[in-house]
Design an enzyme around this catalytic site. Structure first.
Site, mmCIF file in Angstrom:
data_model
loop_
_atom_site.group_PDB
_atom_site.id
_atom_site.type_symbol
_atom_site.label_atom_id
_atom_site.label_comp_id
_atom_site.label_asym_id
_atom_site.label_seq_id
_atom_site.Cartn_x
_atom_site.Cartn_y
_atom_site.Cartn_z
ATOM 1 N N SER A 101 0.837 -1.197 0.000
ATOM 2 C CA SER A 101 0.000 0.000 0.000
ATOM 3 C C SER A 101 0.881 1.259 0.000
ATOM 4 O O SER A 101 1.695 1.427 -0.895
ATOM 5 C CB SER A 101 -0.968 -0.047 1.186
ATOM 6 O OG SER A 101 -1.992 0.909 1.058
ATOM 7 N N MET A 102 0.771 2.131 1.007
ATOM 8 C CA MET A 102 1.634 3.302 1.052
ATOM 9 C C MET A 102 3.104 2.890 0.984
ATOM 10 O O MET A 102 3.944 3.590 0.392
ATOM 11 C CB MET A 102 1.392 4.123 2.315
ATOM 12 C CG MET A 102 2.229 5.409 2.369
ATOM 13 S SD MET A 102 2.091 6.331 3.918
ATOM 14 C CE MET A 102 3.300 5.443 4.910
#
Length: 261
Positions: A101-102
Site C-alpha cells: 500500500s503506502m
C-alpha cells in the site's frame, strides 16, 4: 502477514531499521515498508519465514511503537529522503524492496534515490496493493473525522475488529493513520518517472483501492520488466495468501541469484 503476530524482541540496526532474525552471510537483502498506519512488526512473519536465506530488514517510520514520541512525517518525499539516508549503507549486496500500500509508494521513491545517488539500483521492487505512482484519485480520507477514518479501515479489512472497537487503542493509532493517509493522498508522481529495476506488482483481485489497469500501469515507471500477479482477496489479500506471496518473493530473489551465480 498479519497484524496479530506477536514479534520477538527486535534488533535495531538504527532507529529506522529492524532486523528480527539473523541471516546467513552474504544473503540477499529484502527491505520491507509498512502500509499507512502500519509499523515494522507487521512484517515479523515475513522475516520469520524468509530468514536465514534472505536478510529481511524492516523500516520503522517515526511516530509509532518505540518511535511513538518522534514527530510524524506527513509527506512521502521527506519520508523517503530520511529513510534512504539509513538504507544507502545496505547496498553492498543485492537489495530488494517490498512495500504494501503506502509502503509501495515509499519503496518506489527509495529506488529512485539509489539511482540518483549513483548507487546500484535495487535488484527488484515488489509493489503490493498500490496503484502505479502516476495514477491518482481524489481521495481525502485524512480530512475525515475519526468515524470516517475508521469506516475506511473497516472497508479495507486491515485492522482487527477488536482493535477498531477499542477506543483507547484507536485513539493512540489514529494520528499515525491519518498522517499516513495525508502523505499518500497528497503524493504526486509524473507519468514517465521511472526506476532502473524490474517491478513485480502484487494485488488482490477485489481491492477497492487498486484496479487491474492501475496495477498494470506500473509498467510505465520502470526501464526494466514489469509483471503483475493477482491473488484472490481485497486490499489485505496477503493476510490469507501469505504462502503464495512469499513463494513469489523467494522465487524472484533466488532466481536472480542463480543467474548471477
Amino acid at each position: 502477514m498479519t497484524t496479530q503476530q506477536t514479534p520477538a524482541p527486535t534488533t535495531a540496526e538504527s532507529a529506522w531499521i529492524r532486523r528480527y532474525h539473523p541471516a546467513v552471510a552474504d544473503a540477499p537483502r529484502l527491505i520491507c515498508f509498512p502500509h499507512a498506519g502500519g509499523s515494522a512488526s507487521f512484517y515479523f512473519p515475513v522475516a520469520k519465514e524468509l530468514t536465514p536465506g534472505i536478510d529481511v530488514l524492516v523500516v520503522q517510520y517515526p511516530g509509532r511503537q518505540e518511535r511513538r514520541r518522534e514527530p510524524l512525517v506527513d509527506n512521502v518525499p521527506e519520508l523517503a529522503d530520511r529513510a534512504f539516508e539509513e538504507l544507502r549503507h545496505y547496498a553492498d549486496r543485492p537489495l530488494y524492496l517490498f512495500g504494501h500500500s503506502m509502503g509501495a509508494t515509499v519503496a518506489f521513491e527509495i529506488a529512485r534515490r539509489f539511482t540518483a545517488a549513483g548507487l546500484p539500483a535495487p535488484a527488484r521492487l515488489f509493489a503490493s496493493a498500490r496503484r502505479a505512482p502516476s495514477r491518482t484519485r481524489a481521495e481525502r480520507i485524512h480530512t475525515r473525522d475519526d468515524e470516517g477514518v475508521i469506516r475506511e479501515l473497516r472497508k479495507l479489512s486491515g485492522t482487527d475488529d477488536r482493535v477498531l472497537g477499542n477506543e483507547e487503542i484507536m485513539r493512540l493509532a489514529l494520528p499515525a493513520i491519518r498522517n499516513d493517509y495525508k502523505a499518500v493522498e497528497t503524493y504526486r508522481a509524473e507519468r514517465g518517472v521511472t526506476v532502473d529495476c524490474p517491478i513485480t506488482v502484487l494485488t488482490g483481485d477485489t481491492d477497492p483501492n487498486t484496479t487491474l489497469d492501475e496495477a498494470h500501469a506500473w509498467a510505465e515507471h520502470t526501464t526494466a520488466d514489469c509483471e503483475v500477479r493477482s491473488f484472490p482477496g481485497g486490499h489485505f489479500y496477503l493476510a490469507d495468501r501469505q504462502r503464495e506471496v512469499l513463494d513469489t518473493i523467494t522465487a524472484r530473489i533466488t532466481g536472480a541469484a542463480a543467474v548471477r551465480g
